[in-house]
Enzyme design. Structure first.
Site, PDB file in Angstrom:
ATOM      1  N   SER A  52      44.531  41.659  35.306  1.00 27.70           N
ATOM      2  CA  SER A  52      43.341  42.507  35.254  1.00 27.70           C
ATOM      3  C   SER A  52      43.726  43.962  35.002  1.00 27.70           C
ATOM      4  O   SER A  52      43.104  44.659  34.194  1.00 27.70           O
ATOM      5  CB  SER A  52      42.570  42.398  36.567  1.00 27.70           C
ATOM      6  OG  SER A  52      42.238  41.062  36.854  1.00 27.70           O
ATOM      7  N   THR A  53      44.784  44.438  35.652  1.00 25.59           N
ATOM      8  CA  THR A  53      45.231  45.815  35.474  1.00 25.59           C
ATOM      9  C   THR A  53      45.847  46.028  34.103  1.00 25.59           C
ATOM     10  O   THR A  53      45.902  47.151  33.606  1.00 25.59           O
ATOM     11  CB  THR A  53      46.247  46.181  36.571  1.00 25.59           C
ATOM     12  OG1 THR A  53      45.689  45.848  37.842  1.00 25.59           O
ATOM     13  CG2 THR A  53      46.580  47.658  36.561  1.00 25.59           C
ATOM     14  N   LYS A 171      47.006  33.352  43.316  1.00 24.84           N
ATOM     15  CA  LYS A 171      46.921  34.747  43.718  1.00 24.84           C
ATOM     16  C   LYS A 171      45.538  34.974  44.293  1.00 24.84           C
ATOM     17  O   LYS A 171      44.523  34.666  43.644  1.00 24.84           O
ATOM     18  CB  LYS A 171      47.152  35.697  42.541  1.00 24.84           C
ATOM     19  CG  LYS A 171      47.044  37.177  42.938  1.00 24.84           C
ATOM     20  CD  LYS A 171      47.121  38.110  41.745  1.00 24.84           C
ATOM     21  CE  LYS A 171      46.950  39.568  42.212  1.00 24.84           C
ATOM     22  NZ  LYS A 171      46.858  40.510  41.075  1.00 24.84           N
ATOM     23  N   SER A 173      43.219  37.904  45.400  1.00 20.83           N
ATOM     24  CA  SER A 173      43.048  39.353  45.375  1.00 20.83           C
ATOM     25  C   SER A 173      41.948  39.825  46.310  1.00 20.83           C
ATOM     26  O   SER A 173      41.610  41.012  46.305  1.00 20.83           O
ATOM     27  CB  SER A 173      42.768  39.838  43.946  1.00 20.83           C
ATOM     28  OG  SER A 173      43.953  39.827  43.190  1.00 20.83           O
ATOM     29  N   GLY A 197      46.840  40.067  46.418  1.00 17.75           N
ATOM     30  CA  GLY A 197      46.592  41.108  45.436  1.00 17.75           C
ATOM     31  C   GLY A 197      45.898  42.329  46.001  1.00 17.75           C
ATOM     32  O   GLY A 197      45.557  43.245  45.258  1.00 17.75           O
TER      33      GLY A 197
END
Length: 303
Positions: A52-53, A171, A173, A197
């Site tokens: 996403s980043t 993961k 988040s 995350g």
């Protein structure tokens, strides 16, 4: 690499690396190489590209392939390359994992599909992930990131998928301890890695065993803190875990308030290559950039 070895190596600290763009809004290949080398030199166990980043949704198919190719060239075999993957449809997501495999990624992190949010129930998500895992040439991890896609992966789906031979973990988040506990319970009895995350939740989740490691956007600015956080938690050093967790919390609340543009500015303040976020994301003003630089310098000095 066999799955057992891969799972052992995934129980570490990873950065959700930004994708740098040059003045012509093209992927900055030299900048990507420099950023990756800098991160690995600061003790991280590997790098997530196209998360996403990393603005995966803003990159073309060609650009996504380029980022992974460059990343694999820069990331040595003793560090892991995690490839962000996942599009709205199962068929397209399968092709993403195949591209990740061709590029030499060690594992694909597959985000929950979210375009048809009301249809993303446990049964449909289970069918999606099972089909992707069946077809993927590399192991996959489930990826629940409700703050971004507004879909929470149900624990029921994790329970149904945790035993799949090509699904090695997930993961999470989210920062909800109850949900984190449900995920751990859902995977009970399986050799299933869970990575956190959320920088805010990471210290507590690590110390209580709710996650085995972390993939953090905040590591773009403080990779040393992320690496030391996981090592301290592994050693049972509560004071050090809290100390590094506090640094990551502070960088998330200051630099992170500006989103991806903030992470890029913070990384640039550490002497690396940030650049601008792609539209429609808002880029920061000059005054905001000066504040990010001040925050980054203050927190980096406290490492």
């Amino acid at each position: 690499m066999d799955h057992r070895t891969l799972k052992e190596r995934l129980a570490g600290a990873f950065v959700a690396l930004i994708t740098p763009f040059d003045a012509a809004d093209q992927v900055d290949v030299a900048g990507l190489r420099s950023n990756a080398a800098w991160m690995l030199a600061r003790g991280l166990d590997g790098i997530l590209l196209l998360g996403s980043t990393g603005e995966q949704v803003h990159l073309s198919e060609f650009e996504r392939a380029l980022v992974l190719e460059v990343g694999r060239q820069q990331i040595p075999a003793d560090r892991l390359l995690i490839a962000g993957a996942g599009l709205s449809g199962t068929r397209q997501t399968i092709e993403e994992t195949r591209q990740a495999g061709r590029a030499g990624a060690d594992v694909a992190l597959v985000v929950t599909p979210s375009y048809y949010q009301k249809a993303m129930n446990a049964a449909n998500l289970t069918n999606h992930y099972r089909a992707v895992a069946d077809a993927s040439p590399i192991p996959i991890m489930l990826y629940s990131v409700p703050p971004i896609v507004n879909v929470t992966l149900p624990a029921e789906a994790v329970a149904a998928l945790a035993g799949h031979p090509n699904i090695i973990g997930m993961k999470n988040s989210g920062g909800d301890p109850q949900m984190a506990g449900l995920y751990r319970e859902a995977a009970a009895g399986h050799d299933f890695i869970i990575l956190g995350g959320s920088a805010h939740a990471a210290p507590g989740f690590l110390l209580t065993g709710l996650v085995d490691g972390v993939i953090l956007a905040a590591a773009n600015v403080l990779p040393e803190a992320a690496a030391n956080l996981v090592r301290a938690a592994r050693d049972g050093d509560i004071a050090a875990t809290r100390r590094y967790g506090e640094l990551l919390r502070r960088v998330s609340e200051t630099v992170g308030r500006h989103g991806i543009a903030g992470w890029k500015a913070g990384l640039a303040a550490r002497g690396q290559v940030g650049g601008l976020a792609r539209l429609p994301l808002r880029n920061i003003t000059d005054s905001e950039r000066q504040q990010v630089i001040a925050w980054t310098n203050e927190l980096a000095a406290a490492l």
